[in-house]
Write a protein that holds these residues in place. Structure first.
Motif: not given
Length: 304
Positions: A184-202
């Motif tokens: 479960l942790l692996g997928v949660e970490a992936g979701q968080d990384a995607v959200i943070r990357t999308l936000l970092y781009d802006r």
């Protein structure tokens, strides 16, 4: 399994109550609760994420997509389909279906409970954002208004689940529970990384109509989660001073981590302090207005 679990949890809650009386929030590991109870804490967050993502992307949640998993729990308050661009909608939709799998996995392997009452209304998020920035935003923050608002609202959620799973693993006894939580942790970490990357781009984009950039919002939201949890700095925004960056050499902070670039950890009580929005694991509110489900959450309400 439930009876000894309740006895162990009740004993530990007495220690927590003593700490609260002395004004010191408990910040150590949970060591007396069973694997059953510890993993069930996370199920509250999985319900929260599933409904926020599914309804945000599709306009319909568990009651339509997997009603058996809700187990008769009340429908969420105030959630609605968000005004997302196509890329964000597809990503959030995928996240929502992933959370359905998480609920099923926990319920079938550990044991489930009815969906808790969730408050996913614009007002609930607006209150958290006002707390974060320190003044009432005008107009009130609406997570469903557009893609950037929805991503900022999402910034509040999966990271809390991520650090909760990291904090849970050392206290788990059985291989089955450890294996499940690691997955479960692996997928949660992936979701968080995607959200943070999308936000970092802006990151330098101003969030209209507020005079704050995306990066500034993330810093304030991270600071809020740290204040509510009451156990030090375990959450960091997208832009940090070099002393908080990787090897003290970066100001970018796509992945929030400690000085050795290891994930931060939070115990169950820190998680409830954040999700309730009250800074008190005994006082429900925020996204769980009636409190969480499971022995630990219910025990905390009894000892309030």
């Amino acid at each position: 399994m439930a009876v000894p679990s309740l006895l162990a949890t009740a004993a530990f809650l007495l220690v927590l109550k003593a700490n609260m009386i002395m004004g010191a929030p408990y910040c150590g590991p949970v060591i007396l609760a069973s694997d059953f109870d510890l993993v069930q804490v996370a199920l509250n967050l999985e319900f929260l994420e599933a409904e926020f993502y599914l309804i945000g992307a599709n306009g319909e949640g568990l009651d339509t997509i997997a009603p058996n998993l809700a187990q008769g729990g009340p429908p969420p308050i105030g959630a609605r389909k968000a005004n997302l661009d196509d890329t964000a909608r597809r990503i959030i939709q995928e996240f929502g279906f992933e959370e359905v799998g998480h609920i099923r996995a926990i319920s079938s392997r550990i044991g489930g409970f009815p969906r808790p009452q969730l408050n996913l209304s614009s007002q609930s998020f607006a209150t958290m954002f006002d707390q974060a920035v320190g003044f009432p935003l005008v107009p009130p923050f609406d997570p469903y208004a557009n893609t950037i608002n929805y991503l900022l609202a999402s910034y509040l959620i999966p990271y809390v689940g991520l650090v909760g799973y990291v904090g849970t693993i050392p206290s788990l006894v059985t291989y089955n529970a450890r294996s499940l939580v690691a997955s479960l942790l692996g997928v949660e970490a992936g979701q968080d990384a995607v959200i943070r990357t999308l936000l970092y781009d802006r990151a330098n984009e101003t969030v209209l109509p507020y005079n704050l950039t995306v990066a500034e919002f993330t810093v304030q939201l991270s600071n809020l989660k740290n204040r509510l949890a009451g156990c030090g700095n375990k959450d960091e925004g997208l832009i940090v001073p070099p002393e908080l960056g990787a090897e003290n050499r970066t100001t970018s902070n796509i992945l929030s981590a400690n000085s050795d670039s290891l994930s931060y950890a939070r115990n169950a009580y820190e998680i409830f302090r954040i999700i309730y929005g009250t800074g008190n694991e005994h006082q429900p509110g925020g996204f769980l207005p009636r409190g969480g489900n499971g022995n630990i959450a219910k025990g905390l309400l009894i000892t309030a």
